[in-house]
Design a protein around this motif. Structure first.
Motif, short mmCIF file in Angstrom:
data_model
loop_
_atom_site.label_atom_id
_atom_site.label_comp_id
_atom_site.label_asym_id
_atom_site.label_seq_id
_atom_site.Cartn_x
_atom_site.Cartn_y
_atom_site.Cartn_z
N UNK A 40 2.53 -11.72 -11.68
CA UNK A 40 2.01 -13.09 -11.52
C UNK A 40 0.54 -13.09 -11.13
N UNK A 41 0.18 -12.25 -10.16
CA UNK A 41 -1.21 -12.19 -9.66
C UNK A 41 -1.76 -10.78 -9.83
N UNK A 42 -2.05 -10.36 -11.03
CA UNK A 42 -2.49 -8.98 -11.25
C UNK A 42 -3.80 -8.63 -10.55
N UNK A 43 -4.78 -9.55 -10.58
CA UNK A 43 -6.08 -9.28 -9.97
C UNK A 43 -5.95 -9.20 -8.45
N UNK A 44 -5.27 -10.18 -7.86
CA UNK A 44 -5.06 -10.19 -6.41
C UNK A 44 -4.28 -8.96 -5.97
N UNK A 45 -3.24 -8.60 -6.73
CA UNK A 45 -2.43 -7.44 -6.38
C UNK A 45 -3.23 -6.15 -6.42
N UNK A 46 -4.12 -6.04 -7.40
CA UNK A 46 -4.93 -4.84 -7.52
C UNK A 46 -5.89 -4.69 -6.35
N UNK A 47 -6.37 -5.81 -5.80
CA UNK A 47 -7.33 -5.77 -4.70
C UNK A 47 -6.67 -5.70 -3.33
N UNK A 48 -5.48 -6.29 -3.19
CA UNK A 48 -4.86 -6.43 -1.88
C UNK A 48 -3.75 -5.42 -1.60
N UNK A 49 -3.16 -4.85 -2.63
CA UNK A 49 -2.08 -3.88 -2.40
C UNK A 49 -2.67 -2.55 -1.95
N UNK A 50 -2.44 -2.21 -0.69
CA UNK A 50 -2.96 -0.97 -0.13
C UNK A 50 -1.82 -0.12 0.42
#
Length: 243
Positions: A40-50
């Motif tokens: 659903x949120x590919x860009x947000x997930x790429x930046x926030x998933x740590x």
């Protein structure tokens, strides 16, 4: 001393079994939610998933699993009957039994199942609407995951809730709980099979590794045979020369 050891093993084995089952459930839920967010949120997930955030979430999942498994340490007890020691649930009152059974059903089956269905339904419609999936295999894997979770855990929780109704025969409930527990435990090793073995990359690499092993074995056997034949020929040549 023997009774204390038997009581400890009764509590410990039950605790470990429930810890294993609930941790596998919650980790499966985390994977489902993580995949849903990534779609659903590919860009947000790429930046926030740590890794740090993932470690905290997994740690909380284990803490929640331990909390749901603690009743085994409290209520499991041993009972002596006809020179046999039996491990059973010794609830202090009927309310304790109801609370444990209902909490395990809600947090260990109903809520995880609903979350998994919602997550994979969103993934399904998102991939289908955007035509991101070139084949139907991802949808088959989603269906297999949901179906496996439901079928593995339904028998256990059915007999566990039926145990609260004293109208059911005790022998049938006891036998059903044994079978249900066995099937529920099977879900812990079925999930890795569905996630890993059904992947194209894994199957291709596994097939290639097997073929390479066979080719190496055949090559080594051929080399050994050739060396043996050449050695035999040289020995025959030396023998004939000597004569």
């Amino acid at each position: 001393m023997e009774d204390k050891c038997a009581q400890f093993m009764c509590k410990f084995t039950s605790f470990v079994m429930f810890l294993n089952m609930f941790s596998s459930i919650f980790l499966l839920v985390i994977i489902s939610v993580d995949r849903c967010i990534a779609v659903i949120f590919p860009v947000w997930a790429q930046n926030q998933r740590t890794i740090k955030k993932a470690s905290v979430i997994v740690f909380l999942a284990w803490v929640f699993s331990v909390s749901l498994s603690v009743p085994s340490l409290i209520f499991r007890d041993i009972q002596h009957h006809l020179d046999r020691t039996r491990c059973h649930n010794n609830y202090n009152c009927h309310d304790s039994h109801n609370s444990v059974s209902i909490s395990r059903f809600i947090f260990g089956f109903l809520m995880p199942f609903l979350i998994i269905i919602v997550c994979y339904s969103i993934i399904f419609f998102k991939l289908r609407s955007n035509q991101m999936a070139k084949s139907s295999k991802p949808f088959k894997i989603m269906t297999a995951l949901i179906g496996t979770f439901f079928l593995c855990w339904l028998p256990y929780h059915t007999f566990m809730l039926a145990e609260l109704n004293h109208g059911f025969p005790i022998k049938i409930i006891a036998f059903g709980l044994k079978i249900g527990t066995l099937i529920a435990s099977a879900n812990s090793f079925l999930n890795p099979i569905l996630y890993v073995f059904m992947g194209n990359d894994f199957r291709r690499k596994f097939k290639n590794s097997i073929l390479s092993k066979i080719e190496n074995a055949i090559g080594e056997e051929g080399c050994t045979t050739n060396r043996y034949l050449s050695r035999s020929s040289s020995m025959d040549a030396r023998t004939s020369t000597h004569i």
